[in-house]
Scaffold this motif. Structure first.
Motif, short mmCIF file in Angstrom:
data_model
loop_
_atom_site.label_atom_id
_atom_site.label_comp_id
_atom_site.label_asym_id
_atom_site.label_seq_id
_atom_site.Cartn_x
_atom_site.Cartn_y
_atom_site.Cartn_z
N LEU A 6 13.58 17.53 -4.77
CA LEU A 6 12.22 17.35 -4.28
C LEU A 6 11.74 18.64 -3.64
CD1 LEU A 6 13.27 14.39 -4.51
CD2 LEU A 6 11.73 13.83 -2.64
N PHE A 7 10.51 19.05 -4.00
CA PHE A 7 9.94 20.26 -3.44
C PHE A 7 8.62 19.93 -2.78
CE2 PHE A 7 12.68 21.52 -6.85
CZ PHE A 7 13.40 22.56 -6.29
N SER A 8 8.51 20.23 -1.48
CA SER A 8 7.28 19.94 -0.74
C SER A 8 6.34 21.14 -0.79
CB SER A 8 7.63 19.58 0.71
OG SER A 8 8.47 18.46 0.74
N GLN A 9 6.02 21.55 -2.01
CA GLN A 9 5.14 22.69 -2.20
C GLN A 9 3.71 22.35 -1.84
OE1 GLN A 9 5.62 24.81 -5.86
NE2 GLN A 9 3.46 25.25 -6.01
N PHE A 10 3.32 21.11 -2.11
CA PHE A 10 1.94 20.73 -1.87
C PHE A 10 1.74 20.29 -0.43
CE2 PHE A 10 2.39 19.53 -6.49
CZ PHE A 10 1.79 20.70 -6.93
N ALA A 11 0.58 20.53 0.09
CA ALA A 11 0.26 20.12 1.45
C ALA A 11 0.14 18.61 1.53
CB ALA A 11 -1.05 20.77 1.90
N ILE A 12 0.28 18.10 2.73
CA ILE A 12 0.21 16.65 2.94
C ILE A 12 -1.16 16.30 3.50
CG2 ILE A 12 1.22 14.72 4.19
CD1 ILE A 12 3.78 16.37 4.43
N SER A 13 -1.77 15.26 2.92
CA SER A 13 -3.03 14.77 3.47
C SER A 13 -2.95 13.27 3.54
CB SER A 13 -4.22 15.19 2.61
OG SER A 13 -4.14 14.61 1.35
N PRO A 14 -3.49 12.63 4.56
CA PRO A 14 -3.39 11.18 4.71
C PRO A 14 -4.18 10.46 3.64
CG PRO A 14 -4.91 12.11 6.32
CD PRO A 14 -4.26 13.27 5.64
N SER A 15 -3.66 9.30 3.26
CA SER A 15 -4.33 8.50 2.22
C SER A 15 -5.41 7.63 2.84
CB SER A 15 -3.31 7.62 1.50
OG SER A 15 -3.97 6.76 0.62
N SER A 16 -6.56 7.61 2.21
CA SER A 16 -7.67 6.78 2.70
C SER A 16 -7.84 5.53 1.85
CB SER A 16 -8.97 7.58 2.67
OG SER A 16 -9.26 8.00 1.34
N ALA A 17 -7.04 5.39 0.78
CA ALA A 17 -7.22 4.29 -0.16
C ALA A 17 -6.99 2.94 0.49
CB ALA A 17 -6.30 4.48 -1.35
N SER A 18 -5.90 2.84 1.29
CA SER A 18 -5.57 1.54 1.85
C SER A 18 -6.65 1.04 2.80
CB SER A 18 -4.22 1.61 2.58
OG SER A 18 -4.25 2.61 3.58
N ALA A 19 -7.25 1.97 3.56
CA ALA A 19 -8.31 1.56 4.48
C ALA A 19 -9.52 1.05 3.71
CB ALA A 19 -8.70 2.73 5.35
N ALA A 20 -9.85 1.72 2.60
CA ALA A 20 -11.01 1.31 1.81
C ALA A 20 -10.77 -0.05 1.17
CB ALA A 20 -11.28 2.35 0.74
N GLU A 21 -9.53 -0.30 0.76
CA GLU A 21 -9.24 -1.55 0.07
C GLU A 21 -9.46 -2.76 0.97
OE1 GLU A 21 -5.29 -0.87 -1.24
OE2 GLU A 21 -5.90 0.70 -2.64
N ASP A 22 -9.25 -2.57 2.27
CA ASP A 22 -9.42 -3.68 3.20
C ASP A 22 -10.88 -4.10 3.32
OD1 ASP A 22 -6.89 -2.38 5.46
OD2 ASP A 22 -6.71 -3.68 3.70
N ASN A 23 -11.79 -3.25 2.86
CA ASN A 23 -13.22 -3.52 3.03
C ASN A 23 -13.90 -4.00 1.75
OD1 ASN A 23 -13.14 -2.63 5.73
ND2 ASN A 23 -13.33 -0.50 5.09
N LEU A 24 -13.14 -4.36 0.73
CA LEU A 24 -13.77 -4.79 -0.51
C LEU A 24 -14.44 -6.16 -0.38
CD1 LEU A 24 -11.32 -3.67 -3.35
CD2 LEU A 24 -13.38 -2.56 -2.50
N GLY A 25 -13.93 -6.99 0.48
CA GLY A 25 -14.55 -8.30 0.70
C GLY A 25 -14.47 -9.22 -0.50
N LEU A 26 -13.37 -9.19 -1.21
CA LEU A 26 -13.21 -10.06 -2.38
C LEU A 26 -13.04 -11.51 -1.96
CD1 LEU A 26 -10.70 -7.96 -4.54
CD2 LEU A 26 -13.20 -7.94 -4.63
N LYS A 27 -13.62 -12.41 -2.73
CA LYS A 27 -13.45 -13.84 -2.48
C LYS A 27 -12.38 -14.45 -3.39
CE LYS A 27 -18.23 -14.37 -0.93
NZ LYS A 27 -19.55 -15.04 -1.16
N ALA A 28 -12.05 -13.74 -4.45
CA ALA A 28 -11.01 -14.22 -5.37
C ALA A 28 -9.67 -14.26 -4.65
CB ALA A 28 -10.93 -13.30 -6.58
N GLU A 29 -8.82 -15.19 -5.09
CA GLU A 29 -7.51 -15.35 -4.45
C GLU A 29 -6.56 -14.22 -4.82
OE1 GLU A 29 -4.38 -19.03 -3.93
OE2 GLU A 29 -6.52 -19.41 -4.08
#
Length: 430
Positions: A6-29
């Motif tokens: 494993l090479f950590s050549q790339f910088a780390i940035s926090p993921s925003s996807a999980s936060a956005a997913e909580d706001n979809l407001g789906l009614k489907a199960e």
């Protein structure tokens, strides 16, 4: 065998996807979003909950029919004679059907169109009888094929997705009131394989209205198609379903600017709600994700640009990727992915060296990527990370050194070891 670096050549940035997913407001199960090219899962909600799938079951029937056509077991022009049972079922009230006349011949293409566009139940059973002799035998094929495709939690009891009680006493498997069940993950897997293996399915699923030989015109139940109530740009499939047990469901697919997504919505409470949730999923996919090049062709991993070579004219060889790696990821998060170098251990000796000769372009291992942080849903069953993998190959050929050179190296190595040992001994005297 392979070993991983494993090479950590790339910088780390926090993921925003999980936060956005909580706001979809789906009614489907349950729900999912999948990148249709790689099988990468981009979003999921209760993806492993077993639920009714209703007429989305017909996607499995569609797959098996298309496979049979591809294998030349049947043809589009092949005639199918309508049995008494199929005729009676085609007239049953409150079921989705086109009119089928007993004893009359219909082509496979006519029946397939009725099934894929208008969710014709009797037409589906006619195809099941053609392929397996009876719907009972065909259901066995469905369950077998589901296992082959990597589905995990499923049960098919008929070819249509109806409740068995609606089949005029001719239910092929299970209990009298049983229905087909599956998870959203498995439905997404089925949709992915259907599109990947038989993309011609879109020639049918994209049709907004079916003109049948009975003189009637039947609208597609996928109301997100062009000209229908919930029209959504780029939608061209795939299948809806609804029963009291399953609620309202929709497996959709949409393509814009070369990017295709698959969405799954299960157990909605109304016809409109399933499409409203599908729109939320598609809007979220196009607004949040984008295909980005994570690694370019010819990439050399930092700290692993070459490998040592023994018995060669050169003592090392550079390695690089044979192609680029592109991945659908959240916007602005390209820098949060790290490369993973995997070397084929069988090509190395005990000292970790390659042995000459080595040919230019020879595969030495592969490189893949994974997020450094944040939520990662992985891939659908049977895909793994193959879609985000590039071979590591030798940049140049390394010829095997001749016997004289190898002999001189051996002699040099012997005297070198002798000198080092002597030097060490002398040093120990002082």
């Amino acid at each position: 065998m392979f070993f991983v670096l494993l090479f950590s050549q790339f910088a780390i940035s926090p993921s925003s996807a999980s936060a956005a997913e909580d706001n979809l407001g789906l009614k489907a199960e349950a729900a999912m979003i999948i990148d249709a090219k790689s099988g990468k899962i981009l979003y999921e909600k209760n993806a492993d909950k077993v639920l009714g799938i209703a007429s989305m079951s017909k996607m499995m029937t569609e797959y098996i029919v298309l496979e049979a056509i591809h294998d030349k077991k049947i043809s589009w022009d092949q005639k199918v004679k309508i049995s008494e049972y199929v005729h009676k079922l085609s007239k049953a009230p409150n079921l989705s059907n086109v009119g089928l006349t007993q004893g009359e011949d219909y082509t496979v293409k006519e029946l397939y169109s009725a099934m894929a566009i208008y969710s014709g139940n009797a037409a589906t059973i006619a195809l099941a009888e053609l392929l397996a002799g009876s719907e009972k035998n065909f259901v066995q094929l469905m369950n077998k094929k589901a296992k082959e495709l990597g589905l995990q939690k499923f049960k098919f009891v008929n070819s249509t997705g109806l409740n068995n009680k609606d089949l005029l006493g001719n239910y092929p498997a299970g209990d009298p009131n049983e229905e087909n069940v599956m998870t959203a993950r498995d439905m997404g897997t089925l949709a992915f394989r259907l599109l990947k293996d038989y993309p011609e399915v879109l020639e049918f699923s994209s049709v907004s209205r079916l003109k049948f030989r009975d003189g009637k015109e039947y609208p597609n139940f996928n109301w997100m198609l062009p000209g229908l109530i919930y029209e959504y740009q780029g939608v061209d499939g795939l299948k809806t379903g609804s029963t009291d047990f399953a609620g309202y469901a929709h497996t959709g697919t949409v393509m814009r600017n070369g990017q295709r997504y698959i969405t799954v919505v299960m157990k909605s409470t109304s016809k409109g709600e399933r499409f409203e949730d599908s729109i939320k999923l598609m809007d979220y996919a196009f607004a949040t994700f984008d295909k980005q090049r994570i690694i370019s062709k010819g990439y050399q991993a930092k700290g692993k640009k070459s490998l040592p070579v023994t018995k060669g004219k050169e003592d090392s060889v550079e390695i690089k990727t044979n192609k680029s790696i592109e991945l659908v990821i959240p916007n602005g998060e390209k820098g949060s992915y790290k490369p993973i170098v995997v070397i084929d251990k069988s090509k190395l000796n005990k000292d970790g060296e390659l042995t000459a000769p080595i040919k230019k372009g020879e595969k030495i291992g592969y490189i893949t990527v994974q997020p450094k942080e944040g939520k990662d849903y992985g891939f659908i069953a049977g895909v793994g990370n193959d879609g985000v993998k590039a071979d590591l190959i030798a940049s140049e050929s390394v010829e095997k050194a001749n016997w004289f050179v190898l002999s001189m190296r051996a002699v040099g190595g012997f005297f070198g070891d002798l000198w080092n040992n002597a030097a060490s001994a002398v040093k120990g005297w002082f």
